[in-house]
Write a protein that holds these residues in place. Sequence first.
Motif, PDB file in Angstrom:
ATOM      1  N   ASP A  21       0.862  -1.183   0.000  1.00  0.00           N
ATOM      2  CA  ASP A  21       0.000   0.000   0.000  1.00  0.00           C
ATOM      3  C   ASP A  21       0.898   1.232   0.000  1.00  0.00           C
ATOM      4  OD1 ASP A  21      -1.879   2.024   0.340  1.00  0.00           O
ATOM      5  OD2 ASP A  21      -3.080   0.874   1.767  1.00  0.00           O
ATOM      6  N   ARG A  22       0.804   2.035  -1.045  1.00  0.00           N
ATOM      7  CA  ARG A  22       1.617   3.255  -1.134  1.00  0.00           C
ATOM      8  C   ARG A  22       1.275   4.258  -0.042  1.00  0.00           C
ATOM      9  NH1 ARG A  22       0.581   4.845  -7.465  1.00  0.00           N
ATOM     10  NH2 ARG A  22       1.104   2.831  -8.422  1.00  0.00           N
ATOM     11  N   ARG A  23       0.093   4.137   0.526  1.00  0.00           N
ATOM     12  CA  ARG A  23      -0.450   5.184   1.379  1.00  0.00           C
ATOM     13  C   ARG A  23      -0.115   4.953   2.857  1.00  0.00           C
ATOM     14  NH1 ARG A  23      -6.546   4.423  -0.104  1.00  0.00           N
ATOM     15  NH2 ARG A  23      -5.861   2.351   0.578  1.00  0.00           N
ATOM     16  N   TYR A 149       5.730   9.852  -4.131  1.00  0.00           N
ATOM     17  CA  TYR A 149       4.332   9.440  -4.247  1.00  0.00           C
ATOM     18  C   TYR A 149       3.624  10.248  -5.335  1.00  0.00           C
ATOM     19  CZ  TYR A 149      -0.513   8.435  -3.110  1.00  0.00           C
ATOM     20  OH  TYR A 149      -1.839   8.052  -3.201  1.00  0.00           O
ATOM     21  N   PRO A 154      -1.206   7.042 -10.812  1.00  0.00           N
ATOM     22  CA  PRO A 154      -2.399   6.319 -10.349  1.00  0.00           C
ATOM     23  C   PRO A 154      -2.936   5.411 -11.457  1.00  0.00           C
ATOM     24  CG  PRO A 154      -2.586   8.690  -9.944  1.00  0.00           C
ATOM     25  CD  PRO A 154      -1.425   8.484 -10.872  1.00  0.00           C
ATOM     26  N   ARG A 155      -3.557   4.316 -11.058  1.00  0.00           N
ATOM     27  CA  ARG A 155      -4.107   3.416 -12.059  1.00  0.00           C
ATOM     28  C   ARG A 155      -5.159   4.150 -12.886  1.00  0.00           C
ATOM     29  NH1 ARG A 155      -6.762  -1.594  -9.639  1.00  0.00           N
ATOM     30  NH2 ARG A 155      -7.725  -1.623 -11.689  1.00  0.00           N
ATOM     31  N   HIS A 261     -13.038   1.622  -8.021  1.00  0.00           N
ATOM     32  CA  HIS A 261     -11.676   2.162  -7.922  1.00  0.00           C
ATOM     33  C   HIS A 261     -11.783   3.653  -8.244  1.00  0.00           C
ATOM     34  CE1 HIS A 261      -9.583  -1.653  -7.551  1.00  0.00           C
ATOM     35  NE2 HIS A 261     -10.354  -2.135  -8.515  1.00  0.00           N
ATOM     36  N   VAL A 263      -9.634   7.769  -8.178  1.00  0.00           N
ATOM     37  CA  VAL A 263      -8.452   8.602  -7.973  1.00  0.00           C
ATOM     38  C   VAL A 263      -8.940   9.897  -7.354  1.00  0.00           C
ATOM     39  CG1 VAL A 263      -8.558   9.543 -10.324  1.00  0.00           C
ATOM     40  CG2 VAL A 263      -6.425   9.675  -9.031  1.00  0.00           C
ATOM     41  N   ALA A 275      -3.581  11.010   0.933  1.00  0.00           N
ATOM     42  CA  ALA A 275      -3.487   9.566   0.715  1.00  0.00           C
ATOM     43  C   ALA A 275      -3.511   8.814   2.044  1.00  0.00           C
ATOM     44  CB  ALA A 275      -2.205   9.244  -0.054  1.00  0.00           C
ATOM     45  N   ARG A 279      -6.569   6.185   3.097  1.00  0.00           N
ATOM     46  CA  ARG A 279      -6.381   4.831   3.641  1.00  0.00           C
ATOM     47  C   ARG A 279      -7.111   4.685   4.971  1.00  0.00           C
ATOM     48  NH1 ARG A 279      -2.757   2.364   7.174  1.00  0.00           N
ATOM     49  NH2 ARG A 279      -2.453   0.145   6.747  1.00  0.00           N
ATOM     50  N   GLN A 286      -5.912   5.907  -5.089  1.00  0.00           N
ATOM     51  CA  GLN A 286      -4.726   6.706  -4.831  1.00  0.00           C
ATOM     52  C   GLN A 286      -5.062   8.186  -5.005  1.00  0.00           C
ATOM     53  OE1 GLN A 286      -2.035   5.350  -3.619  1.00  0.00           O
ATOM     54  NE2 GLN A 286      -2.675   3.224  -3.909  1.00  0.00           N
TER      55      GLN A 286
END
Length: 330
Positions: A21-23, A149, A154-155, A261, A263, A275, A279, A286
């Motif tokens: 998890d980037r967050r 970050y 982001p996806r 999902h 952003v 972010a 979470r 993201q």
Amino acid sequence: MLLYAPALLFLLLFGVGVLRDRRRFSNAVYLGLGVTFLAFALLVTLGRSDSVAAEVVLVVVVLVPALGTLVLAGLLIANGFKMIRKEGRRPANLLSLLCGLGILLVVGLLLAATQADSAALGVVARTVFLVASYLSFLYCCFIGYAYLYGHLTPRQEVDYVVVLGSGLIGGTRVPPLLASRLERGRRLYEAQAALGRPPMLIASGGQGPDEQLPESHAMAAYLEERGFPADRIIREDRSRTTEENLRFSGAIMSAAHPGYHCVVVTNNFHAFRAALLARQEGVNGQVAGSPTAAYFWPSATIREFVAVLVAHKWVNLAVCALLVTVSVLD
């Protein structure tokens, strides 16, 4: 090889943390520790070398941080006066000025302690230095990982683009800071729409006490005036804080599309803390940052860092108390 083992360990933990998890703020700390131990190992390796080049590098490594600290203090003070001139004397606009003065105060205290024959002053200077070093390390971790970050893409396969609101000019008009977020949100929407799956855009922001309408309504009007399809906008008009922006927007998305999902869009100085909050609030997505005026960035970033410190206040207070104890008992 053992000299480099701590650096490799923390960099490995950093890599695993980002994949999970980037967050997480722990990712920032792992990265900071990894870089610190790597720099220490490289310095030790250089110190063992007898070459002139190695000696020059070591001298530079010692001098650059010392001079850089004074330069940084000067830049922060100059930025503080610019913030006051452009944005007014609100406490949040004084942060870079106060930090610059704080750096000079710590440096002055250390110099005074080396010159004065006072054990008490020495203890005070050592204590202040240790606490300041800890906070400086955390701030470098925060800034370094926030920058990283912000550059992680982001996806693209998202169902929602959530744009976080901010205050309105005159209680009705979108200010440049918020316009930057909306333009970034529109670009993300258009990139997704080009793939054949246009997402919904959630304008998130309630009505403040000095505003004549909810921020989300002004945001929607701004987008519609510039050709954005009105039927792709959802107004979330109850929130007053970033936490509520994310919580209420998350509830809207979960109710309509449980496996969504998204952003989230905010300004670049705010992206990493947003972010962390996303979470915390269970938002599945993201955060992307939009550009901010350069002069505004230092104070805004310091404010975000202080907010993160407060969010982890008990851990930070415990570490600072330990440092004070070590300094006094040494």
